[in-house]
Design an enzyme around this catalytic site. Sequence first.
Site, PDB file in Angstrom:
ATOM      1  N   HIS A 121       0.808  -1.218   0.000  1.00 43.08           N
ATOM      2  CA  HIS A 121       0.000   0.000   0.000  1.00 43.08           C
ATOM      3  C   HIS A 121       0.843   1.272   0.000  1.00 43.08           C
ATOM      4  CE1 HIS A 121       0.821   0.600   4.326  1.00 43.08           C
ATOM      5  NE2 HIS A 121       0.731  -0.715   4.400  1.00 43.08           N
ATOM      6  N   ASP A 122       0.402   2.233  -0.787  1.00 41.83           N
ATOM      7  CA  ASP A 122       0.969   3.584  -0.841  1.00 41.83           C
ATOM      8  C   ASP A 122       2.354   3.653  -1.461  1.00 41.83           C
ATOM      9  OD1 ASP A 122      -1.216   5.073   0.641  1.00 41.83           O
ATOM     10  OD2 ASP A 122      -0.660   3.583   2.138  1.00 41.83           O
ATOM     11  N   GLY A 139       5.046  -1.133   2.622  1.00 41.23           N
ATOM     12  CA  GLY A 139       4.213   0.038   2.420  1.00 41.23           C
ATOM     13  C   GLY A 139       4.973   1.351   2.446  1.00 41.23           C
TER      14      GLY A 139
END
Length: 262
Positions: A121-122, A139
């Site tokens: 994520h991200d 992440g």
Amino acid sequence: MAKIHATAIIDPKAQLDESVEVGPYSVIGPNVVIGARTVVGPHVVIEGNTTIGTDNKLFQFSSIGAAPQDKKWNGEPTRLTIGDRNTIREFCTFNTGTVQDKGVTSLGNDNWISAYVHLAHDCQVGSNTIFSNNAQIAGHVEIGDWVIMSGFANVHQFCKIGAHAFVGMSTSLTQDVPPFVLLNGNPAQAHGVNIEGLKRRGFTREQINGIRTAYKLIYRSGLTLEEAKVALQAEEDAMPAAAEQIRSMREFLNVASRGIVR
């Protein structure tokens, strides 16, 4: 009409260009947008708020756009964006972002992503990168253009890797990597400049010499990072042909948030 295999399951709300191909048993969710001439192989799951550009090739058994592996995620409508002309090989897992960061995971253009790569994520990944098999990216990681991640390399969350860096096989990264640096090991250690990669991409002798000078100031001079920044700025004036490259290394030191591999 899009070339959709009879066994594929495509939500009616998904937006697929008429030239998209989808292989057997793939599943595409309602909030997915896929651009022209992208080919989705068999047994691929694409879900979440995912946008995929043109001329991509996704091989079998990948999971694209699944919920972030983050306990803070509470169903917020975060996103995954994939650019153009990317190759994504077997068993890759790309997650959407979180509202605690940018809210989007992004992959640029012309990237070669080998099997079993995890993009958490991200993460923000640039263009023209190569990720070898089993590269694992935690992440909030930022990876610049032309970076090469060798097999089984793994990156701690929130790390930054500058453009044209080369990360060796089985390297474990817990700190940031300036542009152009070659490193490997567990823990990671810098081993010079990615000279072969720079030659292949058309960097001039003067530019490479400037990058090597900057590397020596950061890694071999005994200077503190603050002292190295001052010395790098002086080299920008002394080596105008390589000023842009030296400046990129100096400016990276200003944004490195976890300290650099040194």
